[in-house]
Design an enzyme around this catalytic site. Structure first.
Site, PDB file in Angstrom:
ATOM      1  N   GLU A 209       0.797  -1.231   0.000  1.00 37.18           N
ATOM      2  CA  GLU A 209       0.000   0.000   0.000  1.00 37.18           C
ATOM      3  C   GLU A 209       0.831   1.283   0.000  1.00 37.18           C
ATOM      4  OE1 GLU A 209      -2.855  -0.363   3.195  1.00 37.18           O
ATOM      5  OE2 GLU A 209      -4.022  -1.855   2.088  1.00 37.18           O
ATOM      6  N   GLU A 326      -6.624  -7.538  -1.351  1.00 34.04           N
ATOM      7  CA  GLU A 326      -7.020  -7.451   0.064  1.00 34.04           C
ATOM      8  C   GLU A 326      -8.488  -7.076   0.153  1.00 34.04           C
ATOM      9  OE1 GLU A 326      -4.988  -5.210   3.050  1.00 34.04           O
ATOM     10  OE2 GLU A 326      -2.990  -5.624   2.242  1.00 34.04           O
TER      11      GLU A 326
END
Length: 408
Positions: A209, A326
């Site tokens: 991320e 995710e």
């Protein structure tokens, strides 16, 4: 000699040998599934020339736990249970920078004991026919990540302003490259195979991320991705590579910024993935966090738009396959129940299956699978396959559907 007893003994011996051989064959079959490197062809993943679809999971903690040999049974249990549920890809951390039980104690200094923990993770994944997506750093301070690299530089007397210097400072970029090289060229002490030559590893991920607060356009991050992606490919041309992005849009298509959950994070889903050395796109989705305060209907509507928009862009503009890397439902959410989690997963799994069937989506990685006895690691999203029967059933059903696509 009693003939009856002898025959019973022979029968029992044959039975046990039969069980042993069956177990050996099952184990061998799982291992053989890992032959060949996963590759991409246009907007699909392929394995040995055939389409490769999968259902997978996140377990970031594997190396951390495996560094302590007495705890390695948890790793083995999770891989075995995951394989039984048809899960065939796992995303996990190949970093731990500074702090407790660090892999990289300081720049270029490693704890061999922790590295051997990662060796064990890879060998156990191989035994169970599970491929790995190995993440090389973190945007956040958990397990060190970007803030730790910047602190190391600051402590070495380098002039730094903030954590975003990670992307532009030559010394810090050197630290990161050294880590990448150390991991990719590592020779596994269990298998004897260099990581860069091991088909158990499906892909490398530059960072979990990545975000950049000094430049919301995505251009600063784009320069870093280009440099690091080229570096990774110079070391390893066999494995796939991705960025590790959540999917936030930047300036390439201004109209797409309306798809973001009300803000930008310094990434550009389109331009960041258009880099030649990046092989596939990823998205994450946490509407319960990103749209905190909104009701379930609003969150699910966002989720549908988020998925559809990214798949369309991945397929038609970027022209690379996508992984939903995710997603999950937290027990900390208002109104949470096991049934609510199962329903949420069913919605996402249906989207993944339908989009995979039409082309462009490879599979999804639920966040996250844990072993029994790991309560201190719980974050609200944990799923324990041996205890959560209904959720395990939902996951197993999705695995069967995705695997069936391989044969269509």
């Amino acid at each position: 000699m009693n003939i009856v007893k002898t025959m019973v003994c022979l029968s029992r011996t044959s039975f046990f040998w039969g069980v042993f051989l069956l177990a050996a064959l099952v184990s061998e079959a799982r291992v053989l599934q890992n032959s060949g490197f996963v590759q991409t062809r246009n907007t699909r993943f392929v394995l040995n020339g055939s389409p490769f679809f999968f259902n997978g999971f996140n377990s970031y903690w594997l190396m951390h736990i495996s560094a302590e040999p007495s705890q390695r049974n948890k790793v083995s249990d999770v891989f075995r249970q995951a394989s039984d549920a048809g899960l065939s890809v796992c995303r996990t951390w190949a970093f731990s920078d500074g702090g407790y039980q660090a892999l990289q104690i300081s720049p270029g200094v490693y704890d061999e004991r922790v590295f051997q923990g990662l060796d064990f993770v890879i060998s156990e994944a191989r035994k169970n026919g599970i491929r790995l997506v190995l993440t090389l750093s973190n945007n956040y301070q958990d397990f060190g990540g970007r803030p730790q690299y910047v602190n190391w530089a600051r402590n070495a007397g380098v002039q730094v302003n903030n954590d975003d210097d990670f992307y532009i400072n030559g010394v810090i970029k050197g630290y990161y490259k050294n880590h990448v090289k150390r991991v990719i060229t590592r020779v596994n002490t269990v298998t004897g195979v260099a990581y860069k030559d091991d088909p158990t590893i499906m892909a490398w991920e530059l960072m979990n991320e990545p975000r950049c607060q000094i430049d919301y356009s995505g251009k600063t991050l784009n320069g870093w991705i280009q440099e690091m992606a080229s570096f990774v490919k110079s070391l390893d041309s066999k494995h796939l590579l991705t960025v590790g992005m959540e999917g936030f849009y930047g300036d390439t298509l201004p109209e797409r910024k309306t798809v973001n959950p009300g803000y930008q994070v310094g990434t550009d889903f389109i331009s960041n993935h258009l880099i030649r050395e990046i092989d596939f796109t990823t998205i994450h989705a946490y509407p319960d966090i990103w749209l905190n305060g909104k009701d379930d209907n609003a969150q699910m509507a966002f989720l549908q738009t988020w998925t559809t928009s990214h798949l369309t862009d991945s397929r038609t503009i970027i022209k690379k396959p996508m992984i939903f890397a995710e997603f999950g439902k937290s027990s900390k959410d208002s109104g949470y129940s096991i049934n609510a989690r199962d329903s949420f997963l069913n919605v996402i799994y249906s989207d993944i299956y339908n989009t995979a069937r039409s082309g462009g989506m490879g599979g999804g990685l639920v966040w996250q699978i844990m072993a029994e006895g790991m309560e201190s690691y719980y974050d609200g999203y944990e799923i324990v396959l041996s205890k959560d029967a209904s959720t395990t059933s939902v996951i197993t059903q999705q695995s069967r559907r995705m695997t069936a696509l391989d044969h269509k």
